[in-house]
Design a protein around this motif. Structure first.
Motif, PDB file in Angstrom:
ATOM      1  N   TYR A 139       0.819  -1.225   0.000  1.00  0.00           N
ATOM      2  CA  TYR A 139       0.000   0.000   0.000  1.00  0.00           C
ATOM      3  C   TYR A 139       0.846   1.266   0.000  1.00  0.00           C
ATOM      4  O   TYR A 139       0.510   2.257   0.627  1.00  0.00           O
ATOM      5  CB  TYR A 139      -0.993  -0.045   1.182  1.00  0.00           C
ATOM      6  CG  TYR A 139      -1.878  -1.244   1.043  1.00  0.00           C
ATOM      7  CD1 TYR A 139      -2.915  -1.257   0.109  1.00  0.00           C
ATOM      8  CD2 TYR A 139      -1.629  -2.403   1.764  1.00  0.00           C
ATOM      9  CE1 TYR A 139      -3.689  -2.384  -0.090  1.00  0.00           C
ATOM     10  CE2 TYR A 139      -2.394  -3.542   1.575  1.00  0.00           C
ATOM     11  CZ  TYR A 139      -3.419  -3.525   0.647  1.00  0.00           C
ATOM     12  OH  TYR A 139      -4.178  -4.650   0.452  1.00  0.00           O
ATOM     13  N   ARG A 140       1.959   1.216  -0.732  1.00  0.00           N
ATOM     14  CA  ARG A 140       2.808   2.397  -0.866  1.00  0.00           C
ATOM     15  C   ARG A 140       2.044   3.505  -1.578  1.00  0.00           C
ATOM     16  O   ARG A 140       1.491   3.294  -2.648  1.00  0.00           O
ATOM     17  CB  ARG A 140       4.072   2.051  -1.665  1.00  0.00           C
ATOM     18  CG  ARG A 140       5.186   1.529  -0.773  1.00  0.00           C
ATOM     19  CD  ARG A 140       6.245   0.895  -1.605  1.00  0.00           C
ATOM     20  NE  ARG A 140       5.710  -0.278  -2.297  1.00  0.00           N
ATOM     21  CZ  ARG A 140       6.339  -0.937  -3.253  1.00  0.00           C
ATOM     22  NH1 ARG A 140       7.509  -0.530  -3.663  1.00  0.00           N
ATOM     23  NH2 ARG A 140       5.792  -2.008  -3.800  1.00  0.00           N
ATOM     24  N   GLY A 141       1.992   4.667  -0.899  1.00  0.00           N
ATOM     25  CA  GLY A 141       1.322   5.830  -1.494  1.00  0.00           C
ATOM     26  C   GLY A 141      -0.194   5.720  -1.511  1.00  0.00           C
ATOM     27  O   GLY A 141      -0.879   6.510  -2.147  1.00  0.00           O
ATOM     28  N   LYS A 142      -0.728   4.697  -0.798  1.00  0.00           N
ATOM     29  CA  LYS A 142      -2.178   4.473  -0.835  1.00  0.00           C
ATOM     30  C   LYS A 142      -2.838   4.904   0.487  1.00  0.00           C
ATOM     31  O   LYS A 142      -2.151   5.165   1.481  1.00  0.00           O
ATOM     32  CB  LYS A 142      -2.452   2.974  -1.056  1.00  0.00           C
ATOM     33  CG  LYS A 142      -1.862   2.411  -2.338  1.00  0.00           C
ATOM     34  CD  LYS A 142      -2.838   2.548  -3.470  1.00  0.00           C
ATOM     35  CE  LYS A 142      -2.273   2.166  -4.813  1.00  0.00           C
ATOM     36  NZ  LYS A 142      -2.213   0.767  -5.076  1.00  0.00           N
ATOM     37  N   LYS A 143      -4.170   4.877   0.474  1.00  0.00           N
ATOM     38  CA  LYS A 143      -4.925   5.240   1.681  1.00  0.00           C
ATOM     39  C   LYS A 143      -5.156   3.975   2.528  1.00  0.00           C
ATOM     40  O   LYS A 143      -5.703   2.980   2.035  1.00  0.00           O
ATOM     41  CB  LYS A 143      -6.278   5.835   1.296  1.00  0.00           C
ATOM     42  CG  LYS A 143      -6.170   7.181   0.583  1.00  0.00           C
ATOM     43  CD  LYS A 143      -7.559   7.782   0.423  1.00  0.00           C
ATOM     44  CE  LYS A 143      -7.498   9.191  -0.119  1.00  0.00           C
ATOM     45  NZ  LYS A 143      -7.138   9.249  -1.558  1.00  0.00           N
ATOM     46  N   THR A 161       2.472   4.006   8.395  1.00  0.00           N
ATOM     47  CA  THR A 161       2.765   5.351   7.872  1.00  0.00           C
ATOM     48  C   THR A 161       4.035   5.342   7.017  1.00  0.00           C
ATOM     49  O   THR A 161       4.279   6.267   6.268  1.00  0.00           O
ATOM     50  CB  THR A 161       2.928   6.401   9.004  1.00  0.00           C
ATOM     51  OG1 THR A 161       3.977   5.992   9.875  1.00  0.00           O
ATOM     52  CG2 THR A 161       1.646   6.591   9.772  1.00  0.00           C
ATOM     53  N   PHE A 163       4.396   3.466   4.612  1.00  0.00           N
ATOM     54  CA  PHE A 163       3.964   3.123   3.252  1.00  0.00           C
ATOM     55  C   PHE A 163       2.840   4.038   2.757  1.00  0.00           C
ATOM     56  O   PHE A 163       2.908   4.551   1.651  1.00  0.00           O
ATOM     57  CB  PHE A 163       3.464   1.669   3.199  1.00  0.00           C
ATOM     58  CG  PHE A 163       4.439   0.689   3.783  1.00  0.00           C
ATOM     59  CD1 PHE A 163       5.590   0.355   3.082  1.00  0.00           C
ATOM     60  CD2 PHE A 163       4.228   0.128   5.021  1.00  0.00           C
ATOM     61  CE1 PHE A 163       6.504  -0.527   3.606  1.00  0.00           C
ATOM     62  CE2 PHE A 163       5.140  -0.764   5.556  1.00  0.00           C
ATOM     63  CZ  PHE A 163       6.286  -1.102   4.853  1.00  0.00           C
ATOM     64  N   GLY A 164       1.805   4.197   3.574  1.00  0.00           N
ATOM     65  CA  GLY A 164       0.590   4.854   3.107  1.00  0.00           C
ATOM     66  C   GLY A 164       0.760   6.354   2.949  1.00  0.00           C
ATOM     67  O   GLY A 164       1.599   6.978   3.593  1.00  0.00           O
ATOM     68  N   SER A 165      -0.069   6.942   2.078  1.00  0.00           N
ATOM     69  CA  SER A 165      -0.091   8.398   1.967  1.00  0.00           C
ATOM     70  C   SER A 165      -0.765   8.972   3.211  1.00  0.00           C
ATOM     71  O   SER A 165      -0.466  10.067   3.657  1.00  0.00           O
ATOM     72  CB  SER A 165      -0.845   8.818   0.702  1.00  0.00           C
ATOM     73  OG  SER A 165      -2.148   8.258   0.707  1.00  0.00           O
ATOM     74  N   GLU A 166      -1.722   8.211   3.768  1.00  0.00           N
ATOM     75  CA  GLU A 166      -2.373   8.597   5.017  1.00  0.00           C
ATOM     76  C   GLU A 166      -2.888   7.339   5.702  1.00  0.00           C
ATOM     77  O   GLU A 166      -3.152   6.329   5.037  1.00  0.00           O
ATOM     78  CB  GLU A 166      -3.523   9.566   4.739  1.00  0.00           C
ATOM     79  CG  GLU A 166      -4.559   8.973   3.794  1.00  0.00           C
ATOM     80  CD  GLU A 166      -5.650   9.957   3.416  1.00  0.00           C
ATOM     81  OE1 GLU A 166      -5.313  10.995   2.823  1.00  0.00           O
ATOM     82  OE2 GLU A 166      -6.827   9.676   3.714  1.00  0.00           O
ATOM     83  N   LYS A 191       0.874  11.773  10.028  1.00  0.00           N
ATOM     84  CA  LYS A 191       0.240  11.007   8.946  1.00  0.00           C
ATOM     85  C   LYS A 191      -0.997  10.229   9.416  1.00  0.00           C
ATOM     86  O   LYS A 191      -1.720   9.664   8.607  1.00  0.00           O
ATOM     87  CB  LYS A 191       1.245  10.010   8.368  1.00  0.00           C
ATOM     88  CG  LYS A 191       2.020  10.555   7.169  1.00  0.00           C
ATOM     89  CD  LYS A 191       2.898   9.461   6.643  1.00  0.00           C
ATOM     90  CE  LYS A 191       3.069   9.476   5.158  1.00  0.00           C
ATOM     91  NZ  LYS A 191       3.913   8.357   4.722  1.00  0.00           N
ATOM     92  N   ASP A 230      -7.759   1.983   0.464  1.00  0.00           N
ATOM     93  CA  ASP A 230      -7.187   0.926  -0.385  1.00  0.00           C
ATOM     94  C   ASP A 230      -6.786  -0.305   0.426  1.00  0.00           C
ATOM     95  O   ASP A 230      -6.896  -1.434  -0.045  1.00  0.00           O
ATOM     96  CB  ASP A 230      -5.948   1.467  -1.113  1.00  0.00           C
ATOM     97  CG  ASP A 230      -6.253   2.722  -1.904  1.00  0.00           C
ATOM     98  OD1 ASP A 230      -7.055   2.634  -2.848  1.00  0.00           O
ATOM     99  OD2 ASP A 230      -5.722   3.805  -1.551  1.00  0.00           O
TER     100      ASP A 230
END
Ligand code: NAP
Length: 307
Positions: A139-143, A161, A163-166, A191, A230
């Motif tokens: 979930y890199r850059g994912k919600k 945090t 990996f995720g965008s939030e 984040k 996501d």
């Protein structure tokens, strides 16, 4: 009469079977209600050493089983319904069939607790996960959303945090069971957005075989809304599968087996392996290692007993 009876067919049980079989002990593995254990619920496993491209969880656990069978391990379907571990030999009831054995390796695992929503169950392994260490990387850059108010949820939210965008952390109350230091970390992580007093009503979208969002409800205000997500991580605790051994194998208040060192339990000849004793690491590789240790200890115990 069996030399080694292994209860559970996840990484711990199957690895114990490889080692016990190679020691010519002809182990019998009782596969359990959820054959293959937690790995059978995951998709790609990228952190089990030896697989540079990763390997699907069900394939990994099946491979270890085949490896054990190649050396003479036997598998039987079914679940352990009762156990007599205070006599000699030990007796194990597998769905009505009593089996006698000189040693037992308990590798019955711990089941993740789920919310119980139908949509959540359909999406396990497809965006719904109970293991941030296993699946966070996808979930890199994912919600990302995490559910829970204990230390596990705090730890997973913080970890995710990376990996995720939030990361949204949903908890059903405004009081947290988590330790202060873990909660502090979450509260100070820019984040992470905390959503207290909030319950998950539905997870979308089973028809697409992936998570696209959730419907949430604030139980203090009654507000209901939908939110894009996501990756959906449920961190509301685990239940070790030890009920059937109650009063015989020593466990802590939550039901996890108390180790007496190595793979030993309070009963000589009964060993533990994997998540049924481990509430901290819970990885395929640590479960496999624990299975190896248990099999070696069972072998040494049998030898010392003259078998
Ligand atoms: P836990 O402490 O039992 O917390 C479970 C959380 O999930 C609680 O906040 C609970 O809410 C919530 N919950 C339970 N059922 C739910 C449901 N059906 N719907 C929504 N929420 C639900 O479990 P844990 O966090 O896995 O921790 C287990 C143990 O391991 C604890 O002793 C913990 O300290 C330890 N641990 C330590 C660390 C660490 O120190 N690094 C890391 C992980 C775990 P309520 O509060 O409302 O009941």
């Amino acid at each position: 009469m069996r030399n080694v009876l292994i209860i559970g067919s996840g990484c711990a049980g199957n690895t114990a079977a490889v080692y016990a079989a190679r020691a010519n002990l002809k182990p019998l593995v009782v596969a359990g209600k959820h054959a293959g254990g937690q790995l059978s619920l995951t998709t790609l496993v990228e952190n089990f050493p030896g697989f540079p491209q990763g390997i699907d969880g069900p394939e990994l656990v099946e491979n270890i089983k085949k490896q054990a069978e190649n050396f003479g391990a036997e598998y039987m379907h079914g679940d352990v319904l009762d156990a007599e571990l205070l006599g000699d030999p030990f007796r194990i009831d597998v769905e009505g069939e009593w089996i006698e054995t000189r040693t037992v390796i308990v590798a019955s695992g711990a089941s993740a607790r789920w919310l119980g929503l139908e949509s959540e169950q359909k999406l396990i392994g497809h965006g719904v996960s109970s293991c941030a260490t296993c699946d966070g990387f996808f979930y890199r850059g994912k919600k990302i959303m995490v559910v829970g108010g204990g230390d596990s949820a705090m730890e997973e939210a913080n970890f995710l945090t990376r990996f995720g965008s939030e990361v949204a952390l949903v908890h059903r109350r405004d009081q947290f069971r988590a330790s202060k230091i873990m909660l502090d970390r979450v509260q100070h992580n820019p984040k992470i957005k905390l959503l207290p007093n909030t319950v998950v009503e539905d997870v979308f979208d089973a028809s697409q075989h992936r998570v696209t969002g959730v419907r949430l409800k604030n139980i203090a205000t009654g507000a209901v809304w939908e939110q894009e997500v996501d990756g959906f991580f449920v961190a509301i605790g685990h239940i070790p599968n030890t009920a059937v051994f109650k009063g015989q194998i020593d466990t802590d208040a939550d039901g996890y087996i108390i180790s007496k060192g190595g793979a030993r339990t309070n009963i000589a000849g009964v060993f533990h392996a994997g998540d049924v004793q481990d509430r901290v690491y819970r990885q395929a590789i640590t479960a496999s290692a624990a299975g190896c240790i248990a099999a070696i200890e069972a072998e040494r115990y049998l030898e010392a007993e003259g078998h």
